[in-house]
Design an enzyme around this catalytic site. Structure first.
Site, PDB file in Angstrom:
ATOM      1  N   ASP A   1      -2.401  -5.079  -0.770  1.00  0.00           N
ATOM      2  CA  ASP A   1      -1.418  -5.015   0.303  1.00  0.00           C
ATOM      3  C   ASP A   1      -2.003  -5.715   1.535  1.00  0.00           C
ATOM      4  OD1 ASP A   1      -0.443  -3.504   2.863  1.00  0.00           O
ATOM      5  OD2 ASP A   1       1.076  -3.058   1.358  1.00  0.00           O
ATOM      6  N   ILE A   2      -1.226  -6.590   2.159  1.00  0.00           N
ATOM      7  CA  ILE A   2      -1.681  -7.242   3.390  1.00  0.00           C
ATOM      8  C   ILE A   2      -1.624  -6.223   4.529  1.00  0.00           C
ATOM      9  CG2 ILE A   2      -1.228  -9.087   5.063  1.00  0.00           C
ATOM     10  CD1 ILE A   2      -0.019 -10.722   2.790  1.00  0.00           C
TER      11      ILE A   2
ATOM     12  N   GLU B   1       4.938  -7.437   0.899  1.00  0.00           N
ATOM     13  CA  GLU B   1       3.594  -8.005   1.059  1.00  0.00           C
ATOM     14  C   GLU B   1       2.612  -7.382   0.069  1.00  0.00           C
ATOM     15  OE1 GLU B   1       3.434  -4.356   3.718  1.00  0.00           O
ATOM     16  OE2 GLU B   1       4.922  -5.693   2.839  1.00  0.00           O
TER      17      GLU B   1
END
Length: 317
Positions: free
Chosen positions: A226-227, A269
């Site tokens: 996950d960003i 994301e």
């Protein structure tokens, strides 16, 4: 009056040899056609086409130019086999270039010597010089050109004969249809923005790899990532900048993974990576390598490069 045509023993032998060669070629074509039609793995399919040329025609090297991106209809060097030269995959021919138009109208194998005399084709042919081009074979499917096979010199040094050109012409027809089907399948399973696999495809492949892991008693590892603070990033720099980050992050994944690994856009994301036949220890090293690569990467789009970080979790089955 009925006339008879008598063959000498030598002519008769040569005639039998030609017929046997034709039967051999046709058998190979049937086998290749079945093999290509049943292969939806794009890279494996393209590799099979090139090795078929090498095995049948005995050339030193062979390359294929393809239209990969439906949004950019130019022809790229997609794969080269049998060559020690490093040939990049940059755009090589524009969709509307003179050579492309010529091959579209004349979809048969062409010796380079027969093409080089055409002045308007010379700029395009010069772009192919790094491939040591001797024969150009258009791949045409559904009335459109979707690929070009480039063959180098034969190992014997001889020119391409009519029998070989007939084989290449038929092979190109099978190849064009197979590439089109595989390409459509690939487009249906890839996320349009990141060019990673879509969520549904990921779920199906995960089930397959878990079954294979259980059956063969080998590990399979999953990385979920996950960003960090991506919503805040989007609010600060805008969604267009956010799209750039997603695309470049996906490219980093692809550049740092093996061809057997399966990287997908899980949603938003979030990303997921399936690592077949990989234990937890090895997967943690891969995850850490990805984390560092993304942390160091300068994301373009602003007056100064931007940076993001990513969090990853790893689990082994």
């Amino acid at each position: 009056m009925l006339g008879w045509c008598h063959m000498s023993e030598t002519e008769h032998t040569e005639h039998i040899d030609r017929l046997e060669r034709k039967v051999y070629d046709l058998k190979n074509l049937i086998g290749l056609g079945i093999s290509l039609a049943s292969n939806l793995n794009f890279e494996s399919l393209v590799e099979s086409i090139l090795y078929s040329c090498i095995g049948q025609i005995f050339v030193e090297e062979v390359a294929i130019l393809l239209q990969i991106d439906i949004d950019v209809p130019n022809f790229y060097i997609h794969m080269v086999k049998g060559s020690d030269n490093q040939v990049d995959g940059s755009v090589i021919l524009d969709d509307g270039s003179p050579l492309i138009k010529f091959l579209d109208k004349n979809p048969v194998p062409h010796d380079i010597d027969s093409l080089i005399i055409e002045k308007d084709l010379q700029p395009d042919l010069n772009k192919l010089s790094k491939l040591n081009t001797q024969c150009i074979v258009p791949m045409k499917s559904k009335n459109s050109l979707n690929g070009i096979i480039i063959l180098g010199k034969k190992l014997t040094g001889e020119s391409f004969n009519d029998s070989e050109k007939d084989f290449l012409k038929d092979l190109a027809k099978f190849a064009a249809i197979a590439v089109e089907n595989s390409r459509l399948y690939l487009m249906a399973t890839l996320d349009r923005m990141t060019r990673l696999y879509i969520h549904h495809y990921f779920q199906e492949r995960l089930k397959e790899e878990l079954r294979r892991s259980h059956r063969k008693n080998v590990p399979v590892t999953l990385i979920m990532s996950d960003i960090d603070h991506f919503k805040k990033f989007n609010d600060t720099y805008g969604h267009q900048q956010g799209d750039i980050v997603l695309k470049e992050t996906a490219n980093i994944f692809k550049n740092h993974l093996r061809s057997t690994d399966i990287a997908a856009r899980y949603g938003g994301e979030e990303f997921a990576i399936i690592l077949p036949e990989t234990d937890l220890e090895a997967a943690i090293l891969i995850a850490e390598r990805l984390r560092k690569a993304i942390e160091k990467h300068p994301y373009k789009g602003q007056s100064k490069p931007l940076h993001v970080t990513i969090s990853l979790g790893v689990a082994e089955y």
